[in-house]
Design a protein around this motif. Structure first.
Motif, short mmCIF file in Angstrom:
data_model
loop_
_atom_site.label_atom_id
_atom_site.label_comp_id
_atom_site.label_asym_id
_atom_site.label_seq_id
_atom_site.Cartn_x
_atom_site.Cartn_y
_atom_site.Cartn_z
N ALA A 73 0.88 -1.10 0.02
CA ALA A 73 -0.05 -0.09 0.02
C ALA A 73 0.76 1.26 0.03
O ALA A 73 1.85 1.14 -0.42
N ASP A 74 0.40 2.20 0.46
CA ASP A 74 1.20 3.78 0.35
C ASP A 74 2.40 3.44 0.96
O ASP A 74 2.14 2.78 2.47
N TRP A 75 3.37 4.13 0.87
CA TRP A 75 4.61 4.39 1.69
C TRP A 75 4.41 5.53 2.54
O TRP A 75 4.03 6.43 2.37
N PHE A 76 5.24 5.54 3.94
CA PHE A 76 5.01 6.27 4.87
C PHE A 76 6.53 6.61 5.22
O PHE A 76 7.30 6.09 4.92
N LEU A 77 6.28 7.74 6.00
CA LEU A 77 7.61 8.44 6.53
C LEU A 77 7.55 7.67 7.73
O LEU A 77 6.72 7.50 8.53
N PRO A 78 8.90 7.62 8.48
CA PRO A 78 8.93 7.20 9.94
C PRO A 78 8.09 8.03 10.82
O PRO A 78 7.50 7.66 11.99
N SER A 79 8.39 9.17 10.47
CA SER A 79 7.70 10.42 11.25
C SER A 79 6.11 10.23 11.24
O SER A 79 5.31 10.60 11.96
N ASP A 80 5.86 9.66 10.12
CA ASP A 80 4.05 9.52 10.06
C ASP A 80 3.79 8.44 11.29
O ASP A 80 2.56 8.53 11.82
N TYR A 81 4.63 7.45 11.42
CA TYR A 81 4.24 6.49 12.52
C TYR A 81 4.23 6.93 13.82
O TYR A 81 3.44 6.77 14.73
N VAL A 82 5.25 7.96 13.97
CA VAL A 82 5.38 8.59 15.38
C VAL A 82 4.06 9.28 15.61
O VAL A 82 3.66 9.34 16.75
N SER A 83 3.78 10.32 14.48
CA SER A 83 2.33 11.11 14.71
C SER A 83 1.57 10.32 15.30
O SER A 83 0.52 10.53 15.82
N ILE A 84 1.04 8.84 14.46
CA ILE A 84 0.10 8.30 14.94
C ILE A 84 0.25 7.81 16.21
O ILE A 84 -0.74 7.76 16.93
N ALA A 85 1.34 7.45 16.53
CA ALA A 85 1.39 6.69 17.87
C ALA A 85 1.20 7.75 18.97
O ALA A 85 0.82 7.59 20.07
N LYS A 86 1.86 8.98 18.68
CA LYS A 86 1.55 10.15 19.71
C LYS A 86 -0.07 10.42 19.80
O LYS A 86 -0.64 10.65 20.92
N SER A 87 -0.58 10.46 18.86
CA SER A 87 -2.22 10.70 18.69
C SER A 87 -2.92 9.63 19.43
O SER A 87 -4.18 9.79 20.08
N LEU A 88 -2.25 8.47 19.68
CA LEU A 88 -2.96 7.38 20.56
C LEU A 88 -2.56 7.24 21.65
O LEU A 88 -2.98 6.39 22.56
N SER A 89 -1.68 8.33 22.19
CA SER A 89 -1.30 8.67 23.61
C SER A 89 -0.15 7.39 24.09
O SER A 89 -0.23 7.21 25.18
#
Length: 303
Positions: free
Chosen positions: A215-231
């Motif tokens: 599927a779409d390719w992400f940046l590592p920082s994208d994963y970090v942003s999601i993790a932060k948004s999930l506390s």
């Protein structure tokens, strides 16, 4: 909004395409590389004193390096007792983790062939009381909230069309205080003057996606942003691209052995297409476009 420079990938029937790819190709990869269907970890090429392990030992080291990076405890009291292996393949990581920690491990895959073969290997290795593989969707896991002390995803995130839903499901099934480990391929960071990857880079990633049903390719920082948004807490990332660069040339060498050549005679088109994709992956690593990334974090709660 995610900073990712997304590379379009077909979404219609993606799950069926992924299952079909692994139904067809897993047997060939097992004959060539063994039970671990993921990258191997090596010392950087500049280390002249490094001894190059064989492919299978390098793959085991990838697991050990990820566990060490996430500081998963080894002591009897704190070690994980329940583990889920999301995108388990034929269960190589599941069995390794179950043995290492004396844990109960459940693996999920979209491929019925992988689940059946993995359970057969598990039985042959005397681990059926600890390890079970089943067909299930990583985006809709059939488990209750907070079930697993360790949530493990080794190179399955690349296939996920909804990365936020993917990480959210990993977090949902993690027990309070549980560790989440994601090892996945991302793309390079964008320069300050860039709003997207270069057209030739996008074309290369699209060809790789087509070969491996990604599927779409992400940046590592994208994963970090999601993790932060999930506390999620204790979020850490590392780029191991330099450590895995030798893996695919080593696989090519194995593929040219007698075992590899005879295995090729049984291949279907999807497997052949995936094998040709190896050259594209090597190109992506050498260009610095593909970043082999580990992301770890912890669900809030008791340690």
């Amino acid at each position: 909004m995610m900073a990712s420079a997304a590379v379009p990938a077909a979404t219609g029937g993606l799950k069926e395409d992924i299952a079909g790819l692994y139904d067809e190709s897993s047997g060939v990869w097992e004959r060539i590389c063994g039970e671990h269907l993921h990258h191997g970890f090596y010392e950087p090429a500049g280390d002249a004193t490094a001894v190059r392990p064989d492919v299978r030992r390098a793959q085991i080291r990838t697991i050990d390096e990820a566990l060490a990076f996430a500081a998963v405890p080894d002591d009897l009291e704190k070690r994980p007792k329940t583990i889920v292996d999301v995108g388990c393949g034929i269960g190589g990581s599941s069995r390794y983790l179950a043995r290492k920690y004396g844990a109960q491990c459940t693996g999920i895959t979209l491929s019925p062939v992988q689940a059946e073969r993995g359970n057969a290997l598990t039985a042959a290795q005397g681990l059926s009381d600890q390890v079970s593989l089943q067909v299930a969707d990583a985006l809709e896991q059939p488990f209750p909230d907070g079930m697993f002390d360790l949530v493990w995803s080794m190179e399955s995130g690349e296939h996920m069309p909804d990365k936020r839903k993917f990480v959210s499901e990993l977090a949902r099934v993690a027990a309070p205080g549980g560790t989440i480990i994601i090892v996945t391929c991302c793309h390079r960071n964008l320069n300050p003057s860039e709003t997207s990857l270069k057209p030739d880079e996008q074309r290369l990633l699209k060809r790789i996606s087509d070969a491996y049903c990604l599927a779409d390719w992400f940046l590592p920082s994208d994963y970090v942003s999601i993790a932060k948004s999930l506390s999620l807490e204790d979020i850490r990332t590392a780029d191991w691209s330099e450590n895995v660069v030798p893996f695919w040339p080593a696989v090519i060498k194995l593929s040219l052995s007698w075992k590899g050549l005879t295995s090729a005679l049984t291949c279907g088109w999807k497997t052949i297409n995936g094998a040709m994709g190896i050259l594209l992956l090597i190109q992506g690593y050498r260009k610095g476009l593909i970043k082999f990334t580990v992301i770890t974090c912890r669900k809030p709660g008791p340690p």
